[in-house]
Design an enzyme around this catalytic site. Structure first.
Site, PDB file in Angstrom:
ATOM      1  N   GLY A  13       0.816  -1.221   0.000  1.00  0.00           N
ATOM      2  CA  GLY A  13       0.000   0.000   0.000  1.00  0.00           C
ATOM      3  C   GLY A  13       0.848   1.270   0.000  1.00  0.00           C
ATOM      4  N   ILE A  15       1.585   3.693   2.372  1.00  0.00           N
ATOM      5  CA  ILE A  15       2.610   3.869   3.409  1.00  0.00           C
ATOM      6  C   ILE A  15       3.508   2.633   3.469  1.00  0.00           C
ATOM      7  CG2 ILE A  15       3.010   4.395   5.851  1.00  0.00           C
ATOM      8  CD1 ILE A  15       0.166   5.660   5.902  1.00  0.00           C
ATOM      9  N   SER A 127      -4.170   6.157  14.278  1.00  0.00           N
ATOM     10  CA  SER A 127      -4.511   7.382  13.560  1.00  0.00           C
ATOM     11  C   SER A 127      -4.918   8.461  14.544  1.00  0.00           C
ATOM     12  CB  SER A 127      -5.689   7.069  12.629  1.00  0.00           C
ATOM     13  OG  SER A 127      -6.256   8.260  12.139  1.00  0.00           O
ATOM     14  N   THR A 129      -7.311  10.098  14.251  1.00  0.00           N
ATOM     15  CA  THR A 129      -8.767  10.043  14.303  1.00  0.00           C
ATOM     16  C   THR A 129      -9.262   9.426  15.618  1.00  0.00           C
ATOM     17  OG1 THR A 129     -10.662   9.554  12.907  1.00  0.00           O
ATOM     18  CG2 THR A 129      -9.084   7.812  13.145  1.00  0.00           C
ATOM     19  N   TYR A 151     -14.436   3.663  11.140  1.00  0.00           N
ATOM     20  CA  TYR A 151     -13.002   3.504  10.865  1.00  0.00           C
ATOM     21  C   TYR A 151     -12.183   3.856  12.106  1.00  0.00           C
ATOM     22  CZ  TYR A 151      -8.310   4.867   9.451  1.00  0.00           C
ATOM     23  OH  TYR A 151      -6.938   5.009   9.396  1.00  0.00           O
ATOM     24  N   LYS A 155      -9.789   1.511  14.852  1.00  0.00           N
ATOM     25  CA  LYS A 155      -8.412   1.794  15.313  1.00  0.00           C
ATOM     26  C   LYS A 155      -8.374   1.849  16.840  1.00  0.00           C
ATOM     27  CE  LYS A 155      -6.311   2.183  11.355  1.00  0.00           C
ATOM     28  NZ  LYS A 155      -5.300   1.204  10.945  1.00  0.00           N
ATOM     29  N   PHE A 199      -0.869  11.622  11.768  1.00  0.00           N
ATOM     30  CA  PHE A 199      -1.705  12.755  11.406  1.00  0.00           C
ATOM     31  C   PHE A 199      -1.966  12.643   9.889  1.00  0.00           C
ATOM     32  CE2 PHE A 199      -2.759  15.011  15.281  1.00  0.00           C
ATOM     33  CZ  PHE A 199      -2.181  14.115  16.160  1.00  0.00           C
ATOM     34  N   ASN A 200      -1.718  13.613   9.061  1.00  0.00           N
ATOM     35  CA  ASN A 200      -2.139  13.476   7.654  1.00  0.00           C
ATOM     36  C   ASN A 200      -0.950  13.200   6.728  1.00  0.00           C
ATOM     37  OD1 ASN A 200      -4.437  14.689   9.021  1.00  0.00           O
ATOM     38  ND2 ASN A 200      -5.259  15.085   6.982  1.00  0.00           N
TER      39      ASN A 200
HETATM   40  P1  NAD Z   1      -3.421   1.525   1.765  1.00  0.00           P
HETATM   41  O1  NAD Z   1      -4.820   1.135   1.516  1.00  0.00           O
HETATM   42  O2  NAD Z   1      -2.650   2.152   0.673  1.00  0.00           O
HETATM   43  O3  NAD Z   1      -2.584   0.263   2.275  1.00  0.00           O
HETATM   44  C1  NAD Z   1      -3.170  -0.775   3.032  1.00  0.00           C
HETATM   45  C2  NAD Z   1      -2.680  -2.090   2.422  1.00  0.00           C
HETATM   46  O4  NAD Z   1      -3.228  -3.166   3.186  1.00  0.00           O
HETATM   47  C3  NAD Z   1      -3.127  -2.282   0.981  1.00  0.00           C
HETATM   48  O5  NAD Z   1      -2.019  -2.721   0.220  1.00  0.00           O
HETATM   49  C4  NAD Z   1      -4.204  -3.366   1.066  1.00  0.00           C
HETATM   50  O6  NAD Z   1      -4.253  -4.154  -0.102  1.00  0.00           O
HETATM   51  C5  NAD Z   1      -3.741  -4.144   2.284  1.00  0.00           C
HETATM   52  N1  NAD Z   1      -4.806  -4.849   3.018  1.00  0.00           N
HETATM   53  C6  NAD Z   1      -5.995  -4.334   3.461  1.00  0.00           C
HETATM   54  N2  NAD Z   1      -6.682  -5.286   4.099  1.00  0.00           N
HETATM   55  C7  NAD Z   1      -5.933  -6.422   4.062  1.00  0.00           C
HETATM   56  C8  NAD Z   1      -6.106  -7.730   4.560  1.00  0.00           C
HETATM   57  N3  NAD Z   1      -7.217  -8.098   5.209  1.00  0.00           N
HETATM   58  N4  NAD Z   1      -5.128  -8.649   4.348  1.00  0.00           N
HETATM   59  C9  NAD Z   1      -3.999  -8.307   3.695  1.00  0.00           C
HETATM   60  N5  NAD Z   1      -3.774  -7.057   3.205  1.00  0.00           N
HETATM   61  C10 NAD Z   1      -4.733  -6.147   3.391  1.00  0.00           C
HETATM   62  O7  NAD Z   1      -3.404   2.459   3.073  1.00  0.00           O
HETATM   63  P2  NAD Z   1      -2.233   3.361   3.660  1.00  0.00           P
HETATM   64  O8  NAD Z   1      -2.568   4.775   3.419  1.00  0.00           O
HETATM   65  O9  NAD Z   1      -0.918   2.819   3.224  1.00  0.00           O
HETATM   66  O10 NAD Z   1      -2.474   3.105   5.210  1.00  0.00           O
HETATM   67  C11 NAD Z   1      -1.770   2.092   5.916  1.00  0.00           C
HETATM   68  C12 NAD Z   1      -2.297   2.026   7.328  1.00  0.00           C
HETATM   69  O11 NAD Z   1      -2.149   3.297   7.954  1.00  0.00           O
HETATM   70  C13 NAD Z   1      -3.780   1.678   7.425  1.00  0.00           C
HETATM   71  O12 NAD Z   1      -3.964   0.804   8.518  1.00  0.00           O
HETATM   72  C14 NAD Z   1      -4.441   2.999   7.673  1.00  0.00           C
HETATM   73  O13 NAD Z   1      -5.647   2.873   8.394  1.00  0.00           O
HETATM   74  C15 NAD Z   1      -3.388   3.720   8.503  1.00  0.00           C
HETATM   75  N6  NAD Z   1      -3.503   5.180   8.420  1.00  0.00           N
HETATM   76  C16 NAD Z   1      -3.452   5.781   7.196  1.00  0.00           C
HETATM   77  C17 NAD Z   1      -3.606   7.163   7.095  1.00  0.00           C
HETATM   78  C18 NAD Z   1      -3.592   7.846   5.740  1.00  0.00           C
HETATM   79  O14 NAD Z   1      -4.023   8.993   5.662  1.00  0.00           O
HETATM   80  N7  NAD Z   1      -3.090   7.210   4.688  1.00  0.00           N
HETATM   81  C19 NAD Z   1      -3.803   7.941   8.250  1.00  0.00           C
HETATM   82  C20 NAD Z   1      -3.826   7.297   9.489  1.00  0.00           C
HETATM   83  C21 NAD Z   1      -3.668   5.895   9.561  1.00  0.00           C
HETATM   84  N1  UFG Z   2     -10.790  18.863   2.001  1.00  0.00           N
HETATM   85  C1  UFG Z   2     -11.360  19.720   1.080  1.00  0.00           C
HETATM   86  N2  UFG Z   2     -11.709  19.206  -0.132  1.00  0.00           N
HETATM   87  C2  UFG Z   2     -11.518  17.904  -0.473  1.00  0.00           C
HETATM   88  C3  UFG Z   2     -10.936  17.045   0.477  1.00  0.00           C
HETATM   89  C4  UFG Z   2     -10.590  17.555   1.714  1.00  0.00           C
HETATM   90  O1  UFG Z   2     -11.556  20.895   1.352  1.00  0.00           O
HETATM   91  O2  UFG Z   2     -11.876  17.506  -1.588  1.00  0.00           O
HETATM   92  C5  UFG Z   2     -10.383  19.419   3.318  1.00  0.00           C
HETATM   93  C6  UFG Z   2     -11.098  18.765   4.484  1.00  0.00           C
HETATM   94  O3  UFG Z   2     -12.309  19.419   4.743  1.00  0.00           O
HETATM   95  C7  UFG Z   2     -10.056  18.920   5.608  1.00  0.00           C
HETATM   96  C8  UFG Z   2      -8.718  18.829   4.865  1.00  0.00           C
HETATM   97  O4  UFG Z   2      -9.013  19.112   3.502  1.00  0.00           O
HETATM   98  O5  UFG Z   2     -10.153  20.190   6.171  1.00  0.00           O
HETATM   99  C9  UFG Z   2      -8.070  17.451   4.959  1.00  0.00           C
HETATM  100  O6  UFG Z   2      -9.022  16.470   4.551  1.00  0.00           O
HETATM  101  P1  UFG Z   2      -8.571  14.968   4.188  1.00  0.00           P
HETATM  102  O7  UFG Z   2      -9.794  14.264   3.690  1.00  0.00           O
HETATM  103  O8  UFG Z   2      -7.390  14.985   3.286  1.00  0.00           O
HETATM  104  O9  UFG Z   2      -8.056  14.378   5.584  1.00  0.00           O
HETATM  105  P2  UFG Z   2      -8.802  14.256   6.983  1.00  0.00           P
HETATM  106  O10 UFG Z   2      -8.074  15.161   7.927  1.00  0.00           O
HETATM  107  O11 UFG Z   2     -10.248  14.436   6.849  1.00  0.00           O
HETATM  108  O12 UFG Z   2      -8.550  12.739   7.378  1.00  0.00           O
HETATM  109  C10 UFG Z   2      -7.275  12.084   7.185  1.00  0.00           C
HETATM  110  C11 UFG Z   2      -7.520  10.626   6.813  1.00  0.00           C
HETATM  111  C12 UFG Z   2      -8.123   9.883   7.964  1.00  0.00           C
HETATM  112  C13 UFG Z   2      -7.247  10.023   9.158  1.00  0.00           C
HETATM  113  C14 UFG Z   2      -7.014  11.478   9.486  1.00  0.00           C
HETATM  114  C15 UFG Z   2      -5.955  11.527  10.572  1.00  0.00           C
HETATM  115  O13 UFG Z   2      -8.384  10.550   5.702  1.00  0.00           O
HETATM  116  O14 UFG Z   2      -8.189   8.509   7.645  1.00  0.00           O
HETATM  117  O15 UFG Z   2      -6.510  12.175   8.348  1.00  0.00           O
HETATM  118  O16 UFG Z   2      -5.928  12.786  11.119  1.00  0.00           O
HETATM  119  F1  UFG Z   2      -7.822   9.418  10.224  1.00  0.00           F
END
Ligand code: NAD
Ligand code: UFG
Length: 362
Positions: A13, A15, A127, A129, A151, A155, A199-200
């Site tokens: 994925g 990250i 997260s 969140t 979601y 977590k 965070f983000n």
């Molecule tokens: P992503 O969807 O790109 O990566 C997740 C990976 O896990 C994918 O490759 C998917 O195929 C795999 N996966 C999902 N369910 C599975 C399962 N049951 N078995 C095996 N593989 C599985 O997401 P990401 O952005 O890389 O996020 C990674 C982690 O970080 C997640 O747990 C997500 O909740 C957490 N996280 C992400 C963000 C963000 O903004 N990206 C913020 C906070 C926390």
């Molecule tokens: N935003 C817009 N337009 C868009 C998308 C987002 O104005 O099309 C704004 C949102 O209102 C917010 C900011 O951009 O103010 C960031 O929004 P994101 O959707 O990019 O991110 P969030 O902060 O809502 O949430 C993200 C992840 C969550 C995670 C959280 C952790 O999506 O999974 O950060 O803080 F839990």
């Protein structure tokens, strides 16, 4: 000394693929388990192209007990970094059972397989969140938790489970010391668990070869901006300009994905240190400690890429908070980690990924 081997769940994925690069370049062996439900094998081929090294891949679902048992039997795993999970807030409200099954049950199966294999070092992707609607804007780890969507609650539940697992260790260890009849042929290890509250995360590897590849129309701000800039989408909606923030738009703590994954390497090192010597489960924020508004992101993107972003002001998005950002002091003090890259770096690297790969990994 032998290289340590790290199991990365969800390693294909967004990250996870950046973590694979950093782990391989730091000298770890890497084993990936991924079911490709939200990723493509191409990301791991790119990891090889960047590093010259390949993770060992198990294409499997973490809920598949037999697959995990086979994996732990075949590989000598020292620690697990657990990224696998579903992450879309809106989708989690429509399909809560899918989210709890994948995220919570998936983690239980993983933990049982780890326990059976006596692998007890874990870094978990939590997260910001989990903090929910906190009354302050700068979040420290000791704030009470209160996720407000399925979601986030998945977590938070996993965090609770991991704290319980770590606490049980102390009881079980005391009983082991009394009876000495558990696990007679091997050392009884204690769980060492780090919960990383992201965070983000935005940005991409500086090679422009790996990055975020969202399915369909992105929900998150930066992937949406990238697709407007590249002409795939017509216009960005800025969700609300009437928040009590400096310019009325939402403020978040954006962190470069490479800084984020470096936090995981630091956390792995900390597992060998004093904090975790007798087993522990601790949470750390991974954020920059400052916030940028939606308009800051648009203006900086336009400045560093020379691309104009067509946007309109739209009503607030349900569930959004006005402003929050990390207090990252604990990660600095105990993990020796802090962010190194700035907003320009995040946006330049994200745009390089988008320009080089307009269709993602397709
Ligand atoms: P992503 O969807 O790109 O990566 C997740 C990976 O896990 C994918 O490759 C998917 O195929 C795999 N996966 C999902 N369910 C599975 C399962 N049951 N078995 C095996 N593989 C599985 O997401 P990401 O952005 O890389 O996020 C990674 C982690 O970080 C997640 O747990 C997500 O909740 C957490 N996280 C992400 C963000 C963000 O903004 N990206 C913020 C906070 C926390
Ligand atoms: N935003 C817009 N337009 C868009 C998308 C987002 O104005 O099309 C704004 C949102 O209102 C917010 C900011 O951009 O103010 C960031 O929004 P994101 O959707 O990019 O991110 P969030 O902060 O809502 O949430 C993200 C992840 C969550 C995670 C959280 C952790 O999506 O999974 O950060 O803080 F839990």
């Amino acid at each position: 000394m032998n290289k340590k081997t790290i199991l990365v769940t969800g390693g294909a994925g967004y990250i996870g693929s950046h973590a694979c690069v950093e782990l391989l370049q730091t000298g770890f062996n890497v084993v990936v388990v991924d079911n490709f439900s939200n990723s493509k094998p191409e990301s791991l081929r790119r990891v090889h192209a960047i590093t010259g090294l390949s993770p060992t891949l198990y294409q499997a679902d973490i809920r598949d007990k037999q697959a995990l048992s086979d994996l732990f039997a075949n590989e000598t795993i020292d620690a697990v970094i657990h990224f696998a999970g579903l992450k879309a807030v809106g989708e989690s409200c429509q399909q809560p059972l899918t989210y709890y099954n994948n995220n919570v049950y998936g983690t239980l199966v993983l933990l049982e397989a780890m326990e059976a294999a006596n692998v007890k070092q874990l870094i978990f992707s939590s997260s910001a969140t989990v903090y929910g609607e906190a009354t302050c804007q700068q979040y420290a780890e000791d704030l009470s938790l209160g996720a407000i969507n399925p979601y986030g609650r998945s977590k938070q539940m996993i965090e609770d489970i991991l704290r319980d697992v770590s606490a049980a260790d102390k009881i079980n260890h005391a009983s082991f010391m009394r009876t000495n009849d558990l696990l007679p042929h091997r050392q009884l290890r204690k769980w060492k668990i780090v919960l990383l509250r992201y965070f983000n995360p935005i940005g991409a590897h500086e090679s422009g070869m790996i990055g975020e590849d969202p399915n369909g129309i992105p929900n998150n701000l930066l992937p949406y901006i990238l697709q407007v800039a590249s002409g795939k989408l017509a216009q960005l909606s800025v969700w609300g300009d009437d928040y009590p923030t400096r310019d009325g738009t939402g403020i978040r703590d954006y962190i470069h994905v490479v800084d984020l994954v470096k936090g995981h390497i630091k956390a792995l090192a900390a597992l060998d240190g004093e904090q975790f010597a007798t087993g522990n489960c601790k949470a750390y924020n991974l954020g920059a400690g400052m916030g940028y508004s939606v308009l800051d992101i648009i203006n900086t993107f336009e400045k560093v890429t020379g691309r104009a972003i067509n946007y309109k002001i739209a009503p607030r998005r349900a569930g959004d908070l006005a402003e929050y950002f990390a207090n990252p002091a604990l990660a600095l003090a105990e993990l020796n980690w802090h962010t190194e890259k700035n907003l320009d770096d995040m946006l330049i690297d994200a745009w390089r990924w988008q320009s080089n790969n307009p269709e993602g990994y397709e």
